[in-house]
Design an enzyme around this catalytic site. Structure first.
Site, PDB file in Angstrom:
ATOM      1  N   ALA A 159       0.854  -1.196   0.000  1.00  0.00           N
ATOM      2  CA  ALA A 159       0.000   0.000   0.000  1.00  0.00           C
ATOM      3  C   ALA A 159       0.885   1.239   0.000  1.00  0.00           C
ATOM      4  CB  ALA A 159      -0.878   0.004   1.253  1.00  0.00           C
ATOM      5  N   LYS A 160       0.420   2.267  -0.698  1.00  0.00           N
ATOM      6  CA  LYS A 160       1.129   3.551  -0.601  1.00  0.00           C
ATOM      7  C   LYS A 160       0.527   4.249   0.616  1.00  0.00           C
ATOM      8  CE  LYS A 160       2.830   7.283  -3.535  1.00  0.00           C
ATOM      9  NZ  LYS A 160       4.243   7.211  -3.184  1.00  0.00           N
ATOM     10  N   ALA A 161       0.925   3.750   1.774  1.00  0.00           N
ATOM     11  CA  ALA A 161       0.345   4.172   3.050  1.00  0.00           C
ATOM     12  C   ALA A 161       1.289   5.151   3.732  1.00  0.00           C
ATOM     13  CB  ALA A 161       0.121   2.956   3.945  1.00  0.00           C
ATOM     14  N   TYR A 165       5.930   5.397   5.285  1.00  0.00           N
ATOM     15  CA  TYR A 165       6.955   6.388   4.938  1.00  0.00           C
ATOM     16  C   TYR A 165       7.807   6.827   6.124  1.00  0.00           C
ATOM     17  CZ  TYR A 165       5.665   6.387   0.150  1.00  0.00           C
ATOM     18  OH  TYR A 165       5.483   5.964  -1.133  1.00  0.00           O
TER      19      TYR A 165
END
Ligand code: PMP
Length: 301
Positions: A159-161, A165
């Protein structure tokens, strides 16, 4: 381009279905997304007024949210329409588009079952992501990171969660403090993974290899470049790469929506040329991103 902070700029932001003045697009400090990492986002590039791979990015936004048990209350088509609407409203023809979905303020605890899911789109001019310290002709310098990409059962690695990051930011800070451009990250098993915000490619004897995307984001640019290379008759393989192999490679580059194809000039003490295959792929990628939809080939499908 302005250096003003991102909350103090002119322009418009699409916020839960309304287009509002940039400075009014606020959220409350007691938002679940801020405290518990319930947020997913996208990074998209606008070339000549068109979002490159809009469908893929919009679908990934929905999929990333679902991986975090969040259902975005807008359809794929509505997400695409909002993306187009906001870039037209801001009159951006070459730039960056940032959609984000996050959990609201209805609950302030780990459980978030009753939080509303919000959605916003912003865009701005953004010519280049990497300005290598050694200059454009030297490529970027990567430093081996102490932080690693986690086990897929530890967090939603595909997921680009926003929460994921935190690792990339720590790794990037470590690299920048040592005078490098970015981090060279391994995964939890010690295999080569990616940088803090882009995927890695390795070239030797005219063939391309990239680490299998088992525990990191399978970038849309990564997939595009694999297809592009194959369309050009270049061998391109997804495989396991170990850090003790990196001295053998002739050319290395990173890929990402923001990074596009950026050559790597150095990893720790190993140095690399910006070689012919990297340059060919950079040109092919530039051509592809500037193609109008009618002229698309397999890599742009
Ligand atoms: N890995 C990470 C951690 C990233 O943030 C990005 C940028 N989204 C990528 C890889 C490359 O992904 P894409 O090509 O889809 O931009």
């Amino acid at each position: 381009m302005t250096n003003a902070p991102f909350d103090d700029r002119d322009g418009l932001i699409w916020y839960d279905g309304e287009v509002v003045p940039w400075r009014d697009a606020k959220l409350h400090v007691l938002s679940h997304g801020l405290h518990y990492g319930g947020a997913v986002f996208e990074g998209e590039r606008i070339y000549d007024g068109t979002v490159f791979k809009l469908r893929e990015h919009s679908q990934r936004l929905i999929d990333s949210a679902r991986m975090l048990d969040m259902e975005i209350p807008f359809s794929l088509e509505a997400i695409e329409d909002a993306s187009k609407e906001i870039l037209e409203a801001n009159n951006i023809s070459n730039g960056y588009l940032r959609p984000i979905a996050w959990r609201g303020s209805e609950q302030m605890a780990v459980s978030a079952q009753n939080t509303a899911i919000h959605l916003a789109f912003t865009c701005w001019q953004w010519p280049k992501y990497f300005f290598p310290k050694g200059g454009e002709d030297k490529g970027i310098a990567l430093k081996s990171a102490t932080w690693r990409r986690p086990d897929p059962q530890t967090c939603p690695v595909h997921a680009k969660a926003a929460g994921n990051y935190a690792i990339g930011t720590m790794a990037k800070h470590e690299a920048e403090r040592a005078g490098f451009d970015d981090a060279f990250m391994l995964d939890y098993k010690g295999r080569v993974a990616e940088s803090s915000g882009s995927n890695l490619f390795f070239i030797k004897d005219g063939a391309i290899k990239t680490p299998t995307a088992e525990c990191f984001l399978n970038g849309i640019t990564r997939q595009t470049v694999l297809q592009l290379a194959r369309d050009m008759g270049i061998s391109a393989e997804e495989t396991t790469i170990m850090p003790d192999e990196i001295g053998q490679y002739e050319e290395i580059f990173v890929t990402g929506t923001a990074a596009e194809i950026t050559p790597v000039g150095r990893i720790d003490d190993h140095t690399y040329e910006i070689g012919p295959l990297t340059k060919r792929l950079q040109e092919a990628y530039q051509d592809l991103t500037r193609q109008k939809p009618a002229a698309k080939t397999a890599a742009s499908a």
